[in-house]
Design a protein around this motif. Structure first.
Motif, PDB file in Angstrom:
ATOM      1  N   ASP A 105      37.094 -22.099  85.057  1.00 56.41           N
ATOM      2  CA  ASP A 105      38.336 -22.055  85.826  1.00 56.41           C
ATOM      3  C   ASP A 105      39.495 -22.242  84.848  1.00 56.41           C
ATOM      4  OD1 ASP A 105      40.508 -22.392  87.492  1.00 56.41           O
ATOM      5  OD2 ASP A 105      39.445 -23.661  88.930  1.00 56.41           O
ATOM      6  N   ARG A 106      39.970 -21.117  84.322  1.00 57.33           N
ATOM      7  CA  ARG A 106      40.986 -21.185  83.279  1.00 57.33           C
ATOM      8  C   ARG A 106      42.274 -21.835  83.773  1.00 57.33           C
ATOM      9  NH1 ARG A 106      40.605 -18.614  78.601  1.00 57.33           N
ATOM     10  NH2 ARG A 106      42.902 -18.510  78.549  1.00 57.33           N
ATOM     11  N   ALA A 107      42.659 -21.558  84.989  1.00 55.01           N
ATOM     12  CA  ALA A 107      43.907 -22.123  85.508  1.00 55.01           C
ATOM     13  C   ALA A 107      43.817 -23.646  85.574  1.00 55.01           C
ATOM     14  CB  ALA A 107      44.214 -21.542  86.888  1.00 55.01           C
ATOM     15  N   ALA A 108      42.674 -24.149  86.053  1.00 44.51           N
ATOM     16  CA  ALA A 108      42.504 -25.600  86.142  1.00 44.51           C
ATOM     17  C   ALA A 108      42.479 -26.229  84.756  1.00 44.51           C
ATOM     18  CB  ALA A 108      41.221 -25.921  86.905  1.00 44.51           C
ATOM     19  N   LEU A 109      41.803 -25.567  83.815  1.00 39.19           N
ATOM     20  CA  LEU A 109      41.726 -26.111  82.457  1.00 39.19           C
ATOM     21  C   LEU A 109      43.081 -26.084  81.764  1.00 39.19           C
ATOM     22  CD1 LEU A 109      38.314 -24.579  81.303  1.00 39.19           C
ATOM     23  CD2 LEU A 109      38.800 -26.976  81.799  1.00 39.19           C
ATOM     24  N   GLU A 110      43.852 -25.031  82.004  1.00 36.79           N
ATOM     25  CA  GLU A 110      45.188 -24.975  81.418  1.00 36.79           C
ATOM     26  C   GLU A 110      46.080 -26.072  81.991  1.00 36.79           C
ATOM     27  OE1 GLU A 110      46.587 -21.022  82.007  1.00 36.79           O
ATOM     28  OE2 GLU A 110      45.422 -20.188  80.337  1.00 36.79           O
ATOM     29  N   SER A 111      45.859 -26.415  83.246  1.00 36.13           N
ATOM     30  CA  SER A 111      46.611 -27.520  83.848  1.00 36.13           C
ATOM     31  C   SER A 111      46.270 -28.840  83.168  1.00 36.13           C
ATOM     32  CB  SER A 111      46.305 -27.605  85.347  1.00 36.13           C
ATOM     33  OG  SER A 111      46.934 -28.728  85.933  1.00 36.13           O
ATOM     34  N   LEU A 112      44.979 -29.031  82.885  1.00 35.02           N
ATOM     35  CA  LEU A 112      44.578 -30.252  82.172  1.00 35.02           C
ATOM     36  C   LEU A 112      45.141 -30.262  80.758  1.00 35.02           C
ATOM     37  CD1 LEU A 112      40.812 -30.596  83.249  1.00 35.02           C
ATOM     38  CD2 LEU A 112      42.831 -31.657  84.273  1.00 35.02           C
ATOM     39  N   LEU A 113      45.123 -29.120  80.092  1.00 38.70           N
ATOM     40  CA  LEU A 113      45.658 -29.049  78.738  1.00 38.70           C
ATOM     41  C   LEU A 113      47.141 -29.397  78.716  1.00 38.70           C
ATOM     42  CD1 LEU A 113      44.972 -28.322  75.787  1.00 38.70           C
ATOM     43  CD2 LEU A 113      45.664 -25.964  76.309  1.00 38.70           C
ATOM     44  N   GLY A 114      47.827 -29.123  79.811  1.00 33.69           N
ATOM     45  CA  GLY A 114      49.237 -29.472  79.908  1.00 33.69           C
ATOM     46  C   GLY A 114      49.481 -30.970  79.920  1.00 33.69           C
ATOM     47  N   GLN A 115      48.404 -31.767  80.116  1.00 31.07           N
ATOM     48  CA  GLN A 115      48.532 -33.224  80.111  1.00 31.07           C
ATOM     49  C   GLN A 115      48.103 -33.834  78.767  1.00 31.07           C
ATOM     50  OE1 GLN A 115      47.117 -35.193  83.800  1.00 31.07           O
ATOM     51  NE2 GLN A 115      46.543 -33.135  84.500  1.00 31.07           N
ATOM     52  N   GLN A 116      48.039 -32.987  77.755  1.00 28.15           N
ATOM     53  CA  GLN A 116      47.573 -33.461  76.456  1.00 28.15           C
ATOM     54  C   GLN A 116      48.374 -34.655  75.955  1.00 28.15           C
ATOM     55  OE1 GLN A 116      46.969 -30.540  73.229  1.00 28.15           O
ATOM     56  NE2 GLN A 116      48.120 -31.918  71.880  1.00 28.15           N
ATOM     57  N   GLN A 117      49.678 -34.655  76.168  1.00 27.43           N
ATOM     58  CA  GLN A 117      50.486 -35.743  75.638  1.00 27.43           C
ATOM     59  C   GLN A 117      50.182 -37.058  76.355  1.00 27.43           C
ATOM     60  OE1 GLN A 117      51.929 -35.134  72.920  1.00 27.43           O
ATOM     61  NE2 GLN A 117      52.807 -37.167  72.599  1.00 27.43           N
ATOM     62  N   LYS A 118      49.761 -37.000  77.603  1.00 27.12           N
ATOM     63  CA  LYS A 118      49.342 -38.222  78.292  1.00 27.12           C
ATOM     64  C   LYS A 118      48.053 -38.774  77.675  1.00 27.12           C
ATOM     65  CE  LYS A 118      51.384 -37.160  82.817  1.00 27.12           C
ATOM     66  NZ  LYS A 118      51.108 -36.918  84.265  1.00 27.12           N
ATOM     67  N   VAL A 119      47.154 -37.871  77.304  1.00 27.06           N
ATOM     68  CA  VAL A 119      45.920 -38.304  76.641  1.00 27.06           C
ATOM     69  C   VAL A 119      46.261 -39.002  75.331  1.00 27.06           C
ATOM     70  CG1 VAL A 119      43.723 -37.552  75.653  1.00 27.06           C
ATOM     71  CG2 VAL A 119      44.624 -36.415  77.693  1.00 27.06           C
ATOM     72  N   VAL A 120      47.178 -38.407  74.574  1.00 32.45           N
ATOM     73  CA  VAL A 120      47.588 -39.002  73.300  1.00 32.45           C
ATOM     74  C   VAL A 120      48.214 -40.373  73.535  1.00 32.45           C
ATOM     75  CG1 VAL A 120      49.161 -38.746  71.343  1.00 32.45           C
ATOM     76  CG2 VAL A 120      47.868 -36.766  72.166  1.00 32.45           C
ATOM     77  N   ALA A 121      49.055 -40.482  74.564  1.00 36.03           N
ATOM     78  CA  ALA A 121      49.710 -41.766  74.851  1.00 36.03           C
ATOM     79  C   ALA A 121      48.692 -42.827  75.242  1.00 36.03           C
ATOM     80  CB  ALA A 121      50.740 -41.582  75.955  1.00 36.03           C
ATOM     81  N   PHE A 122      47.715 -42.462  76.067  1.00 35.60           N
ATOM     82  CA  PHE A 122      46.707 -43.429  76.506  1.00 35.60           C
ATOM     83  C   PHE A 122      45.871 -43.889  75.314  1.00 35.60           C
ATOM     84  CE2 PHE A 122      42.872 -45.092  78.365  1.00 35.60           C
ATOM     85  CZ  PHE A 122      43.288 -45.669  79.550  1.00 35.60           C
ATOM     86  N   PHE A 123      45.466 -42.947  74.473  1.00 30.11           N
ATOM     87  CA  PHE A 123      44.679 -43.321  73.298  1.00 30.11           C
ATOM     88  C   PHE A 123      45.488 -44.214  72.363  1.00 30.11           C
ATOM     89  CE2 PHE A 123      43.007 -42.618  68.993  1.00 30.11           C
ATOM     90  CZ  PHE A 123      41.687 -42.981  69.197  1.00 30.11           C
ATOM     91  N   SER A 124      46.783 -43.945  72.241  1.00 22.89           N
ATOM     92  CA  SER A 124      47.637 -44.786  71.394  1.00 22.89           C
ATOM     93  C   SER A 124      47.694 -46.205  71.927  1.00 22.89           C
ATOM     94  CB  SER A 124      49.047 -44.184  71.305  1.00 22.89           C
ATOM     95  OG  SER A 124      49.026 -42.909  70.714  1.00 22.89           O
ATOM     96  N   LEU A 125      47.754 -46.353  73.240  1.00 30.58           N
ATOM     97  CA  LEU A 125      47.743 -47.692  73.840  1.00 30.58           C
ATOM     98  C   LEU A 125      46.449 -48.426  73.492  1.00 30.58           C
ATOM     99  CD1 LEU A 125      49.170 -47.337  77.469  1.00 30.58           C
ATOM    100  CD2 LEU A 125      50.098 -48.732  75.617  1.00 30.58           C
ATOM    101  N   ALA A 126      45.318 -47.728  73.656  1.00 34.26           N
ATOM    102  CA  ALA A 126      44.036 -48.353  73.335  1.00 34.26           C
ATOM    103  C   ALA A 126      43.966 -48.707  71.854  1.00 34.26           C
ATOM    104  CB  ALA A 126      42.895 -47.412  73.726  1.00 34.26           C
ATOM    105  N   LEU A 127      44.495 -47.826  71.010  1.00 34.80           N
ATOM    106  CA  LEU A 127      44.440 -48.063  69.578  1.00 34.80           C
ATOM    107  C   LEU A 127      45.327 -49.234  69.170  1.00 34.80           C
ATOM    108  CD1 LEU A 127      42.943 -46.799  67.215  1.00 34.80           C
ATOM    109  CD2 LEU A 127      44.938 -45.370  66.773  1.00 34.80           C
ATOM    110  N   LEU A 128      46.356 -49.496  69.940  1.00 35.43           N
ATOM    111  CA  LEU A 128      47.205 -50.654  69.675  1.00 35.43           C
ATOM    112  C   LEU A 128      46.401 -51.948  69.713  1.00 35.43           C
ATOM    113  CD1 LEU A 128      50.148 -51.821  69.432  1.00 35.43           C
ATOM    114  CD2 LEU A 128      50.183 -51.872  71.916  1.00 35.43           C
ATOM    115  N   LEU A 129      45.349 -51.967  70.535  1.00 32.73           N
ATOM    116  CA  LEU A 129      44.531 -53.167  70.679  1.00 32.73           C
ATOM    117  C   LEU A 129      43.411 -53.249  69.643  1.00 32.73           C
ATOM    118  CD1 LEU A 129      44.141 -53.185  74.569  1.00 32.73           C
ATOM    119  CD2 LEU A 129      45.890 -54.296  73.187  1.00 32.73           C
ATOM    120  N   ALA A 130      43.131 -52.146  68.947  1.00 35.44           N
ATOM    121  CA  ALA A 130      41.987 -52.115  68.035  1.00 35.44           C
ATOM    122  C   ALA A 130      42.055 -53.188  66.953  1.00 35.44           C
ATOM    123  CB  ALA A 130      41.859 -50.727  67.413  1.00 35.44           C
TER     124      ALA A 130
END
Length: 576
Positions: free
Chosen positions: A467-492
């Motif tokens: 489902d390319r449309a659904a996957l492209e929608s998820l890819l549009g949230q890439q910066q949220k993934v980066v932000a969440f990982f950065s939060l977790a990495l802050l605690l590392a």
């Protein structure tokens, strides 16, 4: 963090335990479930609003850089151990280490003969750690070093050939030992050639290399078994193979991966006699030494090292481990505490996720676990660290910060893997958290190419309809993934601090002095903290390496904040 008392370190560990217990949802959340489990929705709304539109460079400034002007990073930085290296050498403005400025593959501070087969990261590490080991061995009157988890022998080789220390290198993998012995032999030949050309004098290097032992160092085994492992002779029944760092053309039998030559019998006999006579525990012979080995040490002379007959280990021994994996780093600490022969250690840990921890389903003896070690930390509420939390503590926070600043294409990798997880579960809901073999240069692929390669590696049809449309929608949230990982990495770094504080408290509970030194540059070597302990006063040896840090005071406990709140609570709604 030099000079802190046991009580101050306990207070520090307790503050971290409270802090981490509050944010389990960040520590324990697998990034691959970002979309399937709506990890973004687990964040407070105020955090979501503050983070959603931030660029990667802004995330680096907000979360990972050192100036703690915001509440979230103020808490994490206040609780984490300082990781900046001591002043020697240093990082230049372009982010490169000074020693690699002329050639990124060759440390200018390490002799070319010791750079062969050694990656730049390891060149930086072995030079720094070897200097510390030499200083500590001089302090403890210790002329025998045991390198635990020696791998291909790069550290052992430099200690033996370069710093003239008798070294026993212990490695479980016989293939790595064979390679180490081969590299030793190459170095001997190179040294002889340089001496023949007159470019080296006899005192520059030693032609006697490390002695290699194939064997497993068990943290649960009695210390007598550890010494027995070190004292194995070639061809002894049931013993592991042993290889010496002195060579001739013939190979030993296939049961041994190394080389040997006939020893000088007079020299060996003299060595055994001197070893037996050497006094090391407050001037008493070994037979009179205390079981604890904690009393003052009087140095033994350098002595010769007999390759045919392993050392009797009646003199002091220093244990070292450069990135000893999981419980192997714990083995150094346990044998240091228990064995009267072991008078000092330097331990650089890695792979915290491989530490053994208490199993709630099948309770185990805490004394057999790699974490927690100390009585104090094991009794703290919230001290438990999941596999995910311990794995996160191994991430290179400095490297990730640089990728954020540069807006590197590699930042999309976590988003790609989280997208793949949605496809896998849609195809087969029973398949969750499957291990996907590393997809090289995944950031250079399109998301569809990545997903089809991932499906193939987990045994699913790579040609299934997407489902390319659904996957492209998820890819549009890439910066949220980066932000969440950065939060977790802050605690590392805070998680790593708790693990290392637990080890220090364990040693102090046994009555030993210990310190942590940020020895390596963290941009080159993320696991850069070296735990040093000795059964003698450490101050004379560590004066140039130690950094000071003010201990936490109860009224400034970063785990609580004002009025019992955590600093990650955001009353204003827009500030972290």
């Amino acid at each position: 963090m030099s000079g802190l008392s046991l009580e101050q370190r306990k207070s520090w560990a307790a503050a971290i335990s409270r802090f981490l217990a509050r944010y389990r949802f960040l520590l324990d959340a697998p990034m691959i479930e970002f979309f399937t489990d709506d990890l973004w929705g687990h964040l407070p709304l105020s955090w979501q609003r503050a983070l959603a539109e931030l660029s990667s460079p802004h995330l680096a400034a907000l979360l990972l850089q050192s100036s703690p002007s915001r509440q979230a990073r103020a808490a994490a930085h206040a609780l984490a151990l300082p990781r900046g290296p001591r002043g020697e050498g240093g990082t230049l403005a372009d982010g490169k280490l000074e020693e690699f400025q002329g050639n990124p593959q060759h440390s200018s501070k390490l002799h070319p003969l010791f750079r062969k087969h050694v990656k730049p990261k390891k060149q930086h590490e072995i030079r720094q750690l070897a200097q510390l080991v030499k200083k500590l061995s001089d302090l403890a009157g210790c002329r025998h070093v045991v390198d635990v988890g020696s791998g291909q022998g790069h550290l052992s080789r430099f200690l033996a050939f370069g710093l003239h220390l008798p070294v026993t290198a212990v490695e479980e993998d016989p293939r790595l030992v064979s390679r180490a012995v081969k590299f030793d032999q190459e170095l001997v030949q190179s040294l002889k050639k340089e001496q023949a050309k007159g470019t080296l004098t006899a005192g520059d290097f030693c032609l006697q290399g490390p002695r290699h032992v194939v064997g497993c160092v068990d943290p649960r085994a009695p210390w007598q078994a550890f010494l027995h492992l070190l004292q194995q002779k070639k061809d002894e029944a049931g013993s592991p193979p042993v290889a010496d760092g002195l060579f001739q053309a013939e190979r030993t039998p296939k049961t041994s991966p190394g080389f040997h030559r006939e020893a000088e019998k007079d020299g060996c006999q003299k060595t055994r006699t001197e070893s037996r006579l050497r006094k090391w525990d407050g001037g008493r012979t070994d037979g009179e030494a205390s079981a604890s080995g904690q009393e003052g040490l009087v140095g033994g002379g350098p002595g010769q090292f007999c390759p045919e007959n392993p050392p009797l280990l009646e003199a002091p021994v220093l244990l070292t481990g450069l990135h000893a994996c999981g419980d192997l780093s714990v083995a150094l600490l346990r044998h240091f505490v228990r064995c009267p022969r072991v008078v000092a250690i330097t331990s650089v840990a890695c792979c915290y996720m491989k530490l053994s921890v208490p199993d709630t389903a099948a309770p185990t003896d805490p004394a057999e676990c790699g974490y927690p070690l100390s009585t104090w930390v094991s009794g703290l509420p919230g001290h438990q660290l999941s596999y995910k939390a311990r794995e996160g503590a191994c991430h290179a926070i400095e490297d990730y910060a640089l990728r954020l600043v540069d807006e590197s294409a590699t930042l999309r990798t976590h988003c790609f893997r989280a997208m793949l997880e949605t496809v896998i579960r849609a195809a087969d809901p029973a398949k969750k958290r499957l291990g996907v073999q590393t997809i090289n240069k995944s950031h250079m692929l399109t998301f569809e190419e990545y997903i089809r390669l991932g499906l193939e590696r987990v045994g699913l049809d790579p040609n299934m309809a997407l489902d390319r449309a659904a996957l492209e929608s998820l890819l549009g949230q890439q910066q949220k993934v980066v932000a969440f990982f950065s939060l977790a990495l802050l605690l590392a770094p805070v998680v790593e601090t708790l693990i290392l504080l637990d080890r220090m408290i364990y040693l102090q509970e046994q009555g030993f002095q210990c310190e942590l030194i940020p020895l390596f540059d963290p941009t080159v070597s993320p696991r850069n903290l070296v735990l040093v302990a000795a059964k003698a006063d450490l101050s004379p040896a560590l004066g140039g390496w130690l950094r000071t840090r003010s201990p936490l005071r109860p009224e400034h406990d970063p785990g609580r904040g004002q009025e019992g709140r955590s600093p990650l609570d955001t009353p204003t709604g827009s500030k972290l």
